[in-house]
Write a protein that holds these residues in place. Structure first.
Motif, short mmCIF file in Angstrom:
data_model
loop_
_atom_site.label_atom_id
_atom_site.label_comp_id
_atom_site.label_asym_id
_atom_site.label_seq_id
_atom_site.Cartn_x
_atom_site.Cartn_y
_atom_site.Cartn_z
N LEU A 140 0.79 -1.23 0.00
CA LEU A 140 0.00 0.00 0.00
C LEU A 140 0.82 1.28 0.00
O LEU A 140 0.36 2.31 -0.52
N VAL A 141 2.02 1.24 0.58
CA VAL A 141 2.83 2.46 0.68
C VAL A 141 3.93 2.46 -0.38
O VAL A 141 4.02 3.38 -1.20
N TRP A 142 4.78 1.44 -0.37
CA TRP A 142 5.89 1.39 -1.31
C TRP A 142 5.49 0.85 -2.67
O TRP A 142 6.22 1.00 -3.64
N LYS A 143 4.35 0.16 -2.73
CA LYS A 143 3.81 -0.42 -3.96
C LYS A 143 4.85 -1.27 -4.70
O LYS A 143 5.05 -1.13 -5.91
N THR A 144 5.50 -2.17 -3.95
CA THR A 144 6.53 -3.04 -4.53
C THR A 144 5.96 -4.31 -5.14
O THR A 144 6.69 -5.05 -5.80
N GLY A 145 4.68 -4.60 -4.89
CA GLY A 145 4.10 -5.83 -5.42
C GLY A 145 4.65 -7.08 -4.74
O GLY A 145 4.63 -8.17 -5.31
N LEU A 146 5.10 -6.93 -3.52
CA LEU A 146 5.75 -8.03 -2.80
C LEU A 146 4.88 -9.27 -2.69
O LEU A 146 5.38 -10.40 -2.84
N ILE A 147 3.60 -9.12 -2.47
CA ILE A 147 2.72 -10.27 -2.25
C ILE A 147 2.72 -11.21 -3.46
O ILE A 147 2.54 -12.42 -3.30
N ALA A 148 2.96 -10.68 -4.64
CA ALA A 148 2.97 -11.53 -5.85
C ALA A 148 4.05 -12.61 -5.76
O ALA A 148 3.90 -13.68 -6.32
#
Length: 164
Positions: A150-158
């Motif tokens: 939500l903050v850094w928008k790195t798409g980590l969960i993918a």
């Protein structure tokens, strides 16, 4: 010689992660059965195996086996680098948090076995402290994932949804 890091987690690493999540959640959700049985066992000296006790023991044993398997896979395959956009201090914290997870996922079943099977009260006390530490680490982990998304928008969960 430099080691090449994978771009993401393998299908097996992802599956083992989510199976572990489910088993750990079940251990917390079904904790009252083993806690009640342990209180009775401490009072009476009779460590009887009931359905809640057997379920907790089986769950803990599976978690221990999966943690060891995950460590072996991690050692063999490696892990992806921190996502772009993650501040370096958080990458170091994430590394230590993951090591903490593995330590707790191994120590909790060991102390549980010592408390129940070995009837060592100090191990039961340690088990409860480790249980609280794991819950804290889980909450921090979920919070970190939320910040990434939500903050850094790195798409980590993918990375924990699709093999890379």
């Amino acid at each position: 010689m430099s080691v090449t890091r994978p771009s993401g987690y393998s299908r097996m690493q992802i599956r083992l992660h989510w199976i572990t999540v489910i088993l750990v959640a079940l251990q917390y959700l079904l904790h009252e059965g083993i806690a009640d049985a342990y209180d009775v066992a401490e009072e009476t000296g009779v460590y009887a195996i009931s359905a809640p006790v057997a379920g907790h023991i089986i769950g803990g044993t599976l978690i221990l086996a999966l943690a060891v398997w995950r460590l072996l896979l991690r050692n063999d395959r490696g892990t992806p680098p921190p996502p772009p956009g993650e501040p370096a201090v958080f990458a170091r914290l994430a590394h230590w948090a993951h090591l903490g997870f593995y330590a707790l996922l191994i120590l909790l079943p060991v102390t549980g076995a010592m408390a129940w099977g070995g009837q060592i009260e100090a191990a039961g006390d340690a088990h409860e402290v480790l249980r609280a530490l794991l819950l804290f680490l889980i909450l921090a982990h979920v919070g970190a994932v939320a910040v990434h998304q939500l903050v850094w928008k790195t798409g980590l969960i993918a990375r924990m949804m699709r093999p890379g």
